[in-house]
Design a protein around this motif. Structure first.
Motif, PDB file in Angstrom:
ATOM      1  N   ILE A 341     -11.667   6.834 -35.390  1.00 39.97           N
ATOM      2  CA  ILE A 341     -11.618   5.409 -35.753  1.00 39.97           C
ATOM      3  C   ILE A 341      -9.987   4.974 -36.054  1.00 39.97           C
ATOM      4  O   ILE A 341      -9.871   3.956 -36.857  1.00 39.97           O
ATOM      5  CB  ILE A 341     -12.699   5.331 -36.920  1.00 39.97           C
ATOM      6  N   ALA A 342      -8.853   6.010 -36.106  1.00 38.01           N
ATOM      7  CA  ALA A 342      -7.955   5.727 -36.442  1.00 38.01           C
ATOM      8  C   ALA A 342      -7.261   4.392 -35.727  1.00 38.01           C
ATOM      9  O   ALA A 342      -6.530   3.555 -36.589  1.00 38.01           O
ATOM     10  CB  ALA A 342      -7.060   6.813 -36.167  1.00 38.01           C
ATOM     11  N   GLY A 343      -7.574   4.160 -34.597  1.00 32.20           N
ATOM     12  CA  GLY A 343      -7.022   3.270 -33.965  1.00 32.20           C
ATOM     13  C   GLY A 343      -7.746   1.876 -34.215  1.00 32.20           C
ATOM     14  O   GLY A 343      -6.811   0.890 -33.819  1.00 32.20           O
ATOM     15  N   ASN A 344      -8.796   1.784 -35.075  1.00 27.66           N
ATOM     16  CA  ASN A 344      -9.178   0.545 -35.269  1.00 27.66           C
ATOM     17  C   ASN A 344      -9.311   0.512 -37.032  1.00 27.66           C
ATOM     18  O   ASN A 344     -10.140  -0.365 -37.503  1.00 27.66           O
ATOM     19  CB  ASN A 344     -10.662   0.269 -34.885  1.00 27.66           C
ATOM     20  N   THR A 345      -8.410   1.134 -37.570  1.00 32.88           N
ATOM     21  CA  THR A 345      -8.316   1.104 -39.079  1.00 32.88           C
ATOM     22  C   THR A 345      -6.956   0.952 -39.598  1.00 32.88           C
ATOM     23  O   THR A 345      -5.953   1.660 -39.334  1.00 32.88           O
ATOM     24  CB  THR A 345      -8.855   2.597 -39.799  1.00 32.88           C
ATOM     25  N   MET A 346      -7.235  -0.054 -40.429  1.00 32.26           N
ATOM     26  CA  MET A 346      -5.809  -0.367 -41.021  1.00 32.26           C
ATOM     27  C   MET A 346      -5.764   0.363 -42.165  1.00 32.26           C
ATOM     28  O   MET A 346      -6.425   0.358 -43.329  1.00 32.26           O
ATOM     29  CB  MET A 346      -5.890  -1.946 -41.516  1.00 32.26           C
ATOM     30  N   VAL A 347      -4.489   1.339 -42.298  1.00 29.22           N
ATOM     31  CA  VAL A 347      -4.208   2.037 -43.417  1.00 29.22           C
ATOM     32  C   VAL A 347      -3.210   1.664 -44.423  1.00 29.22           C
ATOM     33  O   VAL A 347      -2.106   1.386 -43.844  1.00 29.22           O
ATOM     34  CB  VAL A 347      -4.011   3.654 -42.935  1.00 29.22           C
ATOM     35  N   ILE A 348      -3.359   1.382 -45.410  1.00 33.33           N
ATOM     36  CA  ILE A 348      -2.123   0.677 -46.368  1.00 33.33           C
ATOM     37  C   ILE A 348      -1.936   2.026 -47.515  1.00 33.33           C
ATOM     38  O   ILE A 348      -2.945   2.457 -48.184  1.00 33.33           O
ATOM     39  CB  ILE A 348      -2.592  -0.437 -47.278  1.00 33.33           C
ATOM     40  N   PHE A 349      -0.862   2.243 -47.854  1.00 33.43           N
ATOM     41  CA  PHE A 349      -0.389   3.062 -49.032  1.00 33.43           C
ATOM     42  C   PHE A 349       0.526   2.615 -49.992  1.00 33.43           C
ATOM     43  O   PHE A 349       1.580   2.077 -49.448  1.00 33.43           O
ATOM     44  CB  PHE A 349       0.008   4.408 -48.423  1.00 33.43           C
ATOM     45  N   THR A 350       0.314   2.586 -51.305  1.00 38.85           N
ATOM     46  CA  THR A 350       1.257   2.179 -51.818  1.00 38.85           C
ATOM     47  C   THR A 350       0.857   2.900 -53.366  1.00 38.85           C
ATOM     48  O   THR A 350       0.074   3.544 -53.349  1.00 38.85           O
ATOM     49  CB  THR A 350       1.134   0.735 -51.965  1.00 38.85           C
ATOM     50  N   SER A 351       1.560   2.071 -54.686  1.00 38.19           N
ATOM     51  CA  SER A 351       1.430   2.681 -55.939  1.00 38.19           C
ATOM     52  C   SER A 351       1.489   1.344 -56.664  1.00 38.19           C
ATOM     53  O   SER A 351       2.007   0.503 -56.557  1.00 38.19           O
ATOM     54  CB  SER A 351       2.460   3.690 -56.213  1.00 38.19           C
ATOM     55  N   ASP A 352       0.771   1.465 -57.926  1.00 35.88           N
ATOM     56  CA  ASP A 352       0.750   0.446 -58.638  1.00 35.88           C
ATOM     57  C   ASP A 352       2.139   0.219 -59.436  1.00 35.88           C
ATOM     58  O   ASP A 352       2.447  -1.099 -59.857  1.00 35.88           O
ATOM     59  CB  ASP A 352      -0.454   0.357 -59.876  1.00 35.88           C
ATOM     60  N   HIS A 353       2.990   1.265 -59.705  1.00 34.75           N
ATOM     61  CA  HIS A 353       4.155   1.107 -60.204  1.00 34.75           C
ATOM     62  C   HIS A 353       4.867   2.392 -60.065  1.00 34.75           C
ATOM     63  O   HIS A 353       4.315   3.413 -59.591  1.00 34.75           O
ATOM     64  CB  HIS A 353       4.111   0.694 -61.903  1.00 34.75           C
ATOM     65  N   GLY A 354       6.218   2.613 -60.513  1.00 29.80           N
ATOM     66  CA  GLY A 354       6.842   3.922 -60.672  1.00 29.80           C
ATOM     67  C   GLY A 354       6.955   4.788 -62.010  1.00 29.80           C
ATOM     68  O   GLY A 354       5.941   4.568 -62.505  1.00 29.80           O
ATOM     69  N   GLU A 355       7.708   5.437 -62.020  1.00 29.66           N
ATOM     70  CA  GLU A 355       7.897   6.496 -63.275  1.00 29.66           C
ATOM     71  C   GLU A 355       9.299   6.763 -63.332  1.00 29.66           C
ATOM     72  O   GLU A 355       9.999   7.052 -62.546  1.00 29.66           O
ATOM     73  CB  GLU A 355       7.123   7.811 -62.920  1.00 29.66           C
ATOM     74  N   MET A 356       9.870   6.617 -64.892  1.00 33.33           N
ATOM     75  CA  MET A 356      11.219   6.861 -65.042  1.00 33.33           C
ATOM     76  C   MET A 356      11.835   8.311 -64.935  1.00 33.33           C
ATOM     77  O   MET A 356      13.032   8.698 -64.443  1.00 33.33           O
ATOM     78  CB  MET A 356      11.451   6.211 -66.489  1.00 33.33           C
ATOM     79  N   LEU A 357      10.937   9.237 -65.147  1.00 30.71           N
ATOM     80  CA  LEU A 357      11.367  10.720 -64.856  1.00 30.71           C
ATOM     81  C   LEU A 357      12.814  11.125 -65.632  1.00 30.71           C
ATOM     82  O   LEU A 357      13.387  11.748 -65.087  1.00 30.71           O
ATOM     83  CB  LEU A 357      11.291  10.861 -63.387  1.00 30.71           C
ATOM     84  N   TYR A 369      13.921  -1.365 -64.434  1.00 31.66           N
ATOM     85  CA  TYR A 369      14.653  -0.465 -63.719  1.00 31.66           C
ATOM     86  C   TYR A 369      13.908   0.207 -62.610  1.00 31.66           C
ATOM     87  O   TYR A 369      12.671  -0.027 -62.495  1.00 31.66           O
ATOM     88  CB  TYR A 369      14.903   0.559 -64.625  1.00 31.66           C
ATOM     89  N   GLU A 370      14.629   0.225 -61.526  1.00 30.71           N
ATOM     90  CA  GLU A 370      14.206   0.670 -60.038  1.00 30.71           C
ATOM     91  C   GLU A 370      13.268   1.639 -60.047  1.00 30.71           C
ATOM     92  O   GLU A 370      12.093   1.572 -59.396  1.00 30.71           O
ATOM     93  CB  GLU A 370      15.338   1.034 -59.061  1.00 30.71           C
ATOM     94  N   GLU A 371      13.477   2.812 -60.962  1.00 31.96           N
ATOM     95  CA  GLU A 371      12.508   3.831 -60.997  1.00 31.96           C
ATOM     96  C   GLU A 371      11.152   3.540 -61.543  1.00 31.96           C
ATOM     97  O   GLU A 371      10.372   4.361 -60.978  1.00 31.96           O
ATOM     98  CB  GLU A 371      13.074   4.850 -61.990  1.00 31.96           C
ATOM     99  N   SER A 372      11.024   2.341 -62.130  1.00 33.76           N
ATOM    100  CA  SER A 372       9.742   1.999 -62.972  1.00 33.76           C
ATOM    101  C   SER A 372       9.125   0.910 -61.938  1.00 33.76           C
ATOM    102  O   SER A 372       7.908   0.820 -61.848  1.00 33.76           O
ATOM    103  CB  SER A 372      10.037   1.518 -64.051  1.00 33.76           C
ATOM    104  N   SER A 373       9.901   0.058 -61.564  1.00 33.12           N
ATOM    105  CA  SER A 373       9.253  -1.235 -60.798  1.00 33.12           C
ATOM    106  C   SER A 373       9.371  -1.300 -59.156  1.00 33.12           C
ATOM    107  O   SER A 373       8.585  -2.035 -58.744  1.00 33.12           O
ATOM    108  CB  SER A 373      10.341  -2.246 -61.108  1.00 33.12           C
TER     109      SER A 373
END
Length: 532
Positions: A341-357, A369-373
């Motif tokens: 079913i990979a050919g007929n499945t839209m896969v989205i990967f993301t995150s809600d926000h970052g981390e300053m570390l 800051y970029e690391e967070s946003s």
């Protein structure tokens, strides 16, 4: 008379045929959706993003099989507001979810997040929708989900704030509670023992195991089998859902809790990336004398996050948690292939926000800051999105809502975003800037960030706020250590650029029916700075 009798029959037949056609489209033509979101994953914690230490072959694989967005930003750098905006395609101001507390307490009658989520719309159009992992948005929206198990042992909905209880129930079955051994403390999230490292608040201390620390204070090794971590649990639930729903039109969300705090990877992920081999952020010792974030996130009370030796432990823990997500991503992607079913499945990967570390001596998010946003984003849909598509246009995760309906063959839905098809197909039809919000604590902090052409500005939302205004040239100052306005004696040199960005910001506010158009318009940024 005959005509009046035949008309209802005709209309009924049309409705029946349309319904049957819709079901056939879902099963044979319209794509499925697999939406995967992490919590607190920053944009550069990927080997495809140029990280020289961390290896993420499975996320790299996904990025190369579709579109990879190198300049994607969160709608707001805190969990619930970002997630509400993603699910509804609305600005944070327009969802009304301005902080995490709203998500925890809002009911339908509260008026918060009145818009439909993409899953509610998909469910109304014949899709089977399930959700696994952290929800952290107003819980009344998760009534649409059809998970086989919907309640925890305490009666809480799993697809809501009961997610932690669900994991506690899971551990009770698979990893029985054991007495703490010498050198162990109790992780308040899992209720299991962990061994702290030098960054942990309890390390080499006599702190009682029941002391009230917060999640970001926890660092070390969680002493449970890796196959029963919360990442593993949610990945296995997602894989089981794919197997169960392979013959149905589906939308499945897998929402990983990690790499959010408590940063407690299990073996073998703990110190998989040895701390002594990890470079520290270049901005670690930034004195921030011309920054509105000098005291952000308890920075002044937590100097250990600016310690070049201690911060390596946090980065090591974080990288281990990201690596675990990547390993399970590989298994999820392999399952799509295995099921055909990979050919007929839209896969989205993301995150809600970052981390300053440790960047600027800060931990967590909550800042511009970029690391967070800035966040990772990749979308795969074979046959519709070309492999190895790299997007360098500025986008935000609000755009995911219209993108889903665009590529899944639906009519346009009400949204504050814009489908990403234009930048995926290299035909941009959008402004060359994005805006991120921060409406958490009024105008005591910067409220708006605008990024355009390598320039970044953030300002508060009122003319009277004494918060320092900020302008960075990201091309010359990628670590954001040289604020060109604020208290800079040469700030007047940048008046033209400031007015350009302010004009764009005001247009964005007008376009999204913001109540802050007038107050932002009245803020005299350079003049205000000269009087500080």
């Amino acid at each position: 008379m005959k005509t009046s009798l035949l008309l209802p029959i005709f209309l009924f037949c049309c409705t029946f045929i349309a319904s049957a056609q819709n079901e056939m489209d879902n099963k044979k033509g319209k794509p499925n959706l697999l939406f995967i979101i992490t919590d607190q994953l920053r944009y550069d914690a990927l080997s495809i993003a140029g990280n020289k230490v961390l290896k993420t072959p499975n996320l790299d694989r996904l990025a190369k099989q579709g579109a990879y967005f190198r300049k994607a930003y969160t709608p707001m750098a805190v969990c619930a507001p970002a997630r509400a905006a993603i699910m509804t395609g609305r600005t944070v101001e327009n969802t009304g979810v301005l902080n995490n507390y709203v998500a925890d307490t809002a009911t339908r009658a509260s008026g918060a997040m009145p818009q439909k989520t993409f899953d509610e719309i998909l469910a109304a159009n014949g899709y089977w929708v399930e959700y696994y992992g952290k929800y952290h948005s107003p819980a009344f929206h998760n009534e649409v989900y059809r998970n086989p198990e919907k309640k925890t042992s305490t009666g809480e909905p799993i697809m809501g704030q009961g997610m932690r209880q669900h994991y506690v129930d899971y551990l009770a079955e698979h990893v029985p509670m054991q007495p703490l051994e010498e050198g162990e403390y109790c992780d308040h999230y899992s209720g299991r023992g962990y061994t702290p490292n030098p960054l942990d608040k309890r390390f080499n201390s006599n702190a009682n195991s029941d002391a009230k620390f917060i999640q970001p204070d926890f660092h070390g090794r969680l002493n449970i089998p890796a196959d029963h971590s919360i990442t593993a649990m949610h990945a296995k639930e997602t894989i089981a859902a794919l197997e169960r729903l392979k013959d149905k039109p589906f939308s499945i969300t897998c929402s990983f809790h990690f790499p959010h705090a408590p940063m407690l990877p299990t073996a073998p992920y703990y110190q998989m990336y040895p701390p002594d081999r990890i470079p520290v952020p270049k901005s670690l010792k930034d004195e921030m004398t011309n920054s509105p974030y000098r005291a952000a996130n308890g920075r002044n009370d937590n100097p250990e996050y600016a310690d070049p030796e201690k911060i390596k432990y946090m980065i090591s823990d974080y990288y281990g948690l990201v690596k675990e997500v990547d390993d399970w991503m590989g298994k999820i992607l392999d399952k799509l292939d295995e099921l055909g079913i990979a050919g007929n499945t839209m896969v989205i990967f993301t995150s809600d926000h970052g981390e300053m570390l440790g960047a600027h001596g800060l931990r967590e998010k909550n800042v511009f800051y970029e690391e967070s946003s800035r966040v990772p984003l990749m979308i795969r849909l074979p046959g519709a999105i070309k492999r190895n598509t790299i997007v360098d246009h500025y986008v935000t995760n609000i755009d995911l809502f219209p993108t889903i309906f665009d590529y899944m063959g639906f009519e346009k839905q009400p949204t504050d975003g814009k489908s990403l098809r234009d930048v995926i197909e290299k035909k941009p039809e959008r402004p060359g800037y994005i805006v991120t919000e921060w409406n958490f604590r009024g105008d005591s902090e910067p409220n708006y960030m605008i990024v355009k052409g390598g320039w970044k500005m953030f300002i508060p939302q009122t003319p009277s706020s004494k918060v320092i205004d900020v302008l960075y040239n990201l091309k010359e100052d990628p670590c954001e250590m040289n604020n060109l306005i604020g208290n800079n004696p040469d700030r007047a040199k940048y008046a033209t650029k400031v007015e350009e960005l302010k004009s764009d910001l005001i247009q964005w506010l007008k376009d999204h029916d913001s109540k802050f158009v007038d107050s932002v318009s009245k803020r005299k940024i350079i003049k205000h700075a000269l009087s500080q």
